[in-house]
Design a protein around this motif. Structure first.
Motif, PDB file in Angstrom:
ATOM      1  N   VAL A  32       0.881  -1.164   0.000  1.00 10.92           N
ATOM      2  CA  VAL A  32       0.000   0.000   0.000  1.00 10.92           C
ATOM      3  C   VAL A  32       0.920   1.215   0.000  1.00 10.92           C
ATOM      4  N   VAL A  33       0.626   2.178  -0.856  1.00 11.33           N
ATOM      5  CA  VAL A  33       1.318   3.472  -0.786  1.00 11.33           C
ATOM      6  C   VAL A  33       0.274   4.463  -0.306  1.00 11.33           C
ATOM      7  N   GLU A  34       0.556   5.135   0.823  1.00 11.60           N
ATOM      8  CA  GLU A  34      -0.496   6.012   1.344  1.00 11.60           C
ATOM      9  C   GLU A  34       0.025   7.358   1.797  1.00 11.60           C
ATOM     10  N   GLU A  35      -0.939   8.257   1.874  1.00 10.65           N
ATOM     11  CA  GLU A  35      -0.702   9.634   2.316  1.00 10.65           C
ATOM     12  C   GLU A  35      -0.119   9.637   3.730  1.00 10.65           C
ATOM     13  N   PHE A  36       0.807  10.539   3.977  1.00 12.54           N
ATOM     14  CA  PHE A  36       1.379  10.716   5.308  1.00 12.54           C
ATOM     15  C   PHE A  36       0.443  11.610   6.119  1.00 12.54           C
ATOM     16  N   LEU A  37      -0.023  11.096   7.245  1.00 15.71           N
ATOM     17  CA  LEU A  37      -0.974  11.852   8.071  1.00 15.71           C
ATOM     18  C   LEU A  37      -0.227  12.590   9.176  1.00 15.71           C
ATOM     19  N   ILE A  38      -0.699  13.790   9.474  1.00 15.04           N
ATOM     20  CA  ILE A  38      -0.061  14.587  10.535  1.00 15.04           C
ATOM     21  C   ILE A  38      -1.055  14.739  11.686  1.00 15.04           C
ATOM     22  N   GLY A  39      -0.571  14.514  12.905  1.00 16.29           N
ATOM     23  CA  GLY A  39      -1.426  14.680  14.072  1.00 16.29           C
ATOM     24  C   GLY A  39      -0.908  13.868  15.238  1.00 16.29           C
ATOM     25  N   GLN A  40      -1.711  13.816  16.297  1.00 13.43           N
ATOM     26  CA  GLN A  40      -1.365  13.000  17.466  1.00 13.43           C
ATOM     27  C   GLN A  40      -1.878  11.576  17.205  1.00 13.43           C
ATOM     28  N   GLU A  41      -1.009  10.605  17.457  1.00 11.62           N
ATOM     29  CA  GLU A  41      -1.394   9.215  17.207  1.00 11.62           C
ATOM     30  C   GLU A  41      -1.846   8.573  18.516  1.00 11.62           C
ATOM     31  N   LEU A  56     -10.593  -5.112  19.170  1.00 14.91           N
ATOM     32  CA  LEU A  56     -10.194  -4.378  17.963  1.00 14.91           C
ATOM     33  C   LEU A  56      -9.356  -3.188  18.413  1.00 14.91           C
ATOM     34  N   PHE A  57      -8.133  -3.146  17.907  1.00 19.37           N
ATOM     35  CA  PHE A  57      -7.184  -2.071  18.215  1.00 19.37           C
ATOM     36  C   PHE A  57      -7.276  -1.110  17.031  1.00 19.37           C
ATOM     37  N   VAL A  58      -7.785   0.095  17.313  1.00 18.39           N
ATOM     38  CA  VAL A  58      -7.941   1.089  16.263  1.00 18.39           C
ATOM     39  C   VAL A  58      -6.810   2.113  16.431  1.00 18.39           C
ATOM     40  N   GLY A  59      -5.837   2.060  15.521  1.00 21.84           N
ATOM     41  CA  GLY A  59      -4.747   3.036  15.533  1.00 21.84           C
ATOM     42  C   GLY A  59      -5.218   4.272  14.802  1.00 21.84           C
ATOM     43  N   LEU A  60      -5.236   5.411  15.479  1.00 19.86           N
ATOM     44  CA  LEU A  60      -5.829   6.633  14.917  1.00 19.86           C
ATOM     45  C   LEU A  60      -4.821   7.755  14.867  1.00 19.86           C
ATOM     46  N   THR A  82      -6.105  14.097  13.196  1.00 17.11           N
ATOM     47  CA  THR A  82      -5.661  15.125  12.235  1.00 17.11           C
ATOM     48  C   THR A  82      -6.526  16.372  12.374  1.00 17.11           C
ATOM     49  N   SER A  83      -6.114  17.428  11.677  1.00 15.59           N
ATOM     50  CA  SER A  83      -6.905  18.671  11.724  1.00 15.59           C
ATOM     51  C   SER A  83      -8.268  18.464  11.061  1.00 15.59           C
ATOM     52  N   GLN A  84      -8.397  17.391  10.250  1.00 16.75           N
ATOM     53  CA  GLN A  84      -9.703  17.097   9.634  1.00 16.75           C
ATOM     54  C   GLN A  84     -10.487  16.062  10.427  1.00 16.75           C
ATOM     55  N   GLY A  85     -10.016  15.717  11.603  1.00 16.32           N
ATOM     56  CA  GLY A  85     -10.707  14.715  12.409  1.00 16.32           C
ATOM     57  C   GLY A  85      -9.916  13.429  12.485  1.00 16.32           C
ATOM     58  N   PRO A  86     -10.423  12.452  13.249  1.00 18.87           N
ATOM     59  CA  PRO A  86      -9.681  11.199  13.424  1.00 18.87           C
ATOM     60  C   PRO A  86      -9.672  10.366  12.147  1.00 18.87           C
ATOM     61  N   LYS A  87      -8.490   9.838  11.806  1.00 22.27           N
ATOM     62  CA  LYS A  87      -8.375   8.952  10.641  1.00 22.27           C
ATOM     63  C   LYS A  87      -7.660   7.681  11.062  1.00 22.27           C
ATOM     64  N   VAL A  88      -8.044   6.566  10.435  1.00 24.24           N
ATOM     65  CA  VAL A  88      -7.456   5.274  10.798  1.00 24.24           C
ATOM     66  C   VAL A  88      -6.060   5.148  10.190  1.00 24.24           C
ATOM     67  N   VAL A  89      -5.073   4.853  11.040  1.00 27.20           N
ATOM     68  CA  VAL A  89      -3.719   4.533  10.576  1.00 27.20           C
ATOM     69  C   VAL A  89      -3.620   3.036  10.317  1.00 27.20           C
ATOM     70  N   VAL A 110      -8.235   4.304  25.848  1.00 28.60           N
ATOM     71  CA  VAL A 110      -7.298   4.828  24.860  1.00 28.60           C
ATOM     72  C   VAL A 110      -5.924   4.999  25.510  1.00 28.60           C
ATOM     73  N   ALA A 111      -4.877   4.868  24.710  1.00 34.51           N
ATOM     74  CA  ALA A 111      -3.511   5.052  25.208  1.00 34.51           C
ATOM     75  C   ALA A 111      -2.680   5.684  24.101  1.00 34.51           C
ATOM     76  N   GLU A 112      -1.548   6.264  24.481  1.00 41.31           N
ATOM     77  CA  GLU A 112      -0.601   6.749  23.472  1.00 41.31           C
ATOM     78  C   GLU A 112       0.723   6.017  23.657  1.00 41.31           C
ATOM     79  N   ASP A 113       1.141   5.375  22.591  1.00 41.81           N
ATOM     80  CA  ASP A 113       2.376   4.580  22.584  1.00 41.81           C
ATOM     81  C   ASP A 113       3.553   5.494  22.216  1.00 41.81           C
TER      82      ASP A 113
END
Ligand code: AMP
Length: 429
Positions: free
Chosen positions: A183-192, A268-272, A275-282, A209-212
């Motif tokens: 998969v080639v994908e867009e680089f997302l900016i934000g808090q993971e 289900l572990f949802v890695g998010l 972003t400035s446009q809202g939460p997106k799945v990593v 929720v946790a931050e790794d």
């Protein structure tokens, strides 16, 4: 009841610690377990990949619930094997675990279901992959389709790095067949953040929720690891954001999987990325994160076992207590050289002193016992985990406990949770 826990890392030690506290559990087995898990469970020397032996053992012992920790056996279909043998199993079928086992499957599911995620394209040929990179420009992320022990996502700041990543996956086959497609994908900016949800096939129950902290050195420097520590909860992930993620990401994902005949049962572990446009799945993972599981278990209210059983059996959720507004921190103590080459068999001192504090649990990730002594046996060795009323106190307690522990070459990050502690106070989750 009898429970069989599969796995032998820090995640499984935290699960064993929590499951063993359940008044419903008379007997807990762990396969293969580790010296820390052995304090809460009877360890049986069966590898996580020995599916036949595990199913035979569970049948012989008539276990009431099997809890599968790691992703590799799940993606390989171990939950299907237990289900076929008539056993209740906490962990998704191979078809549902493909949400982690194939990034292309997960991305296509998200595209079809309009779940917010990085824009992407998939390739089975390096030439078109390189041309696409030129069309979209750097930075971008190249991901091996299949499991790659957490190393299959390569963040590329330049097109040269992208070319190298494509070569590594598709030509040099560093990740074996897992890298045959990418998969080639867009680089997302934000808090993971890592968000964890229980699923019973049709319905979801949010946990926490946790931050790794993935990189090996302080200040987010150095190569990525399996996780050098984490904290929970994350203030930015408040109740409103959780509701949004449940409504726009979790429930549509579970509905789409059920619609494909692959109802999802387990965690289900949802890695998010927030972003400035809202939460997106990593990424999605089909199991608890490690170290996140350690930080979650010390905060988790009440008895976890009825929830695991409901998920495994596809039953309605029993009343679940609200998560207390406690904060927790897990600091991973690693072998010298990790995530590169490291020595094993080094004596570990001070674990008892670290654990003497009531707010501290020392979870074993890579340890063994030799001639009655605790020694190192992996890259990440221990997860020193503390819980307190607030994050600052949890951090101070965890690091005080870490400083009790010594072994040759030991290293750890000194800034786990620090960025958050300066700017945030914990919310209820
Ligand atoms: P994954 O294996 O997909 O979880 O990716 C591993 C790590 O790479 C993630 O935890 C992120 O830190 C980073 N990563 C993956 N995908 C992206 C993305 N699209 N944008 C930014 N960072 C990413």
């Amino acid at each position: 009841m009898k429970v069989l826990l599969i796995g032998g890392g820090g995640r499984e030690h935290a699960l064993a610690w929590k499951i063993a506290r359940s008044p419903l559990v008379d007997m807990l087995f762990a396969a293969p377990g580790n010296p820390g898990i052995a304090r809460h469970a009877s360890c049986v020397d069966i590898d996580v990949d020995a599916h036949d032996d595990l199913v035979a053992f569970a049948g012989r012992e008539r276990v009431d619930l099997v809890v599968v920790g790691p992703e590799v056996p799940l993606v390989a279909g171990i939950a299907d094997r237990f289900a076929d043998a008539g056993l209740a199993v906490f962990g998704p079928s191979a078809r549902a675990a493909a949400i982690e086992g194939s990034k292309i499957f997960a991305k296509n599911l998200m595209r079809q279901t309009r779940i917010p995620t990085a824009t992407f394209s998939t390739f089975d040929d390096p030439g078109p992959a390189r041309r696409y990179c030129r069309d979209v420009g750097a930075p971008l992320v190249i991901k091996a389709d299949g499991l790659a022990a957490g190393k299959g996502a390569i963040v590329c700041r330049t097109l040269e790095e992208a070319d190298a990543a494509i070569a590594e996956c598709m030509e040099r086959r560093t990740f074996g067949l897992s890298g045959a497609r990418v998969v080639v994908e867009e680089f997302l900016i934000g808090q993971e953040v890592s968000f964890f949800v229980l699923a019973n096939g049709s319905d979801a129950l949010p946990l926490a929720v946790a931050e790794d902290h993935k990189t090996v050195f302080d200040g987010d420097h150095g190569p990525n690891t399996g996780g050098m520590g984490c904290y929970s909860p994350v203030a930015a992930f408040d109740d409103a954001l959780e509701k949004r993620v449940m409504d726009t990401i979790v429930r549509p994902t579970l509905a789409a999987l059920a619609g494909e005949g692959a109802p999802y049962r387990g965690i289900l572990f949802v890695g998010l990325m927030l972003t400035s446009q809202g939460p997106k799945v990593v990424e999605f993972n089909c199991r608890f994160g490690d170290p996140e599981c350690q930080a979650l278990m010390v905060r988790a209210p009440g008895d976890l076992v009825p929830l695991l059983l409901a998920a495994a059996r596809g039953e309605a959720w029993p009343p679940a207590p609200r998560w207390p507004s406690l904060a927790s921190v897990c600091v991973c103590v690693a072998s010298g050289g990790y995530p590169g080459r490291y020595a094993t068999g080094l004596p570990i001192l001070g674990v008892d002193a670290a654990e003497a504090r009531p707010e501290v649990q020392v979870f074993h990730a890579g340890t063994a016992t030799r001639a009655g002594r605790l020694v190192t046996a992996g890259g990440r060795v221990l997860g020193v985990t503390a819980v307190a009323d607030d994050l600052d106190r949890a951090i101070a307690t965890a690091y005080a406990a870490v400083r009790e522990i010594t072994f040759d070459g030991m290293h750890y990050r000194t800034d786990i949770g620090r960025r958050a502690s300066r700017s945030e106070t914990p919310s209820a989750r």
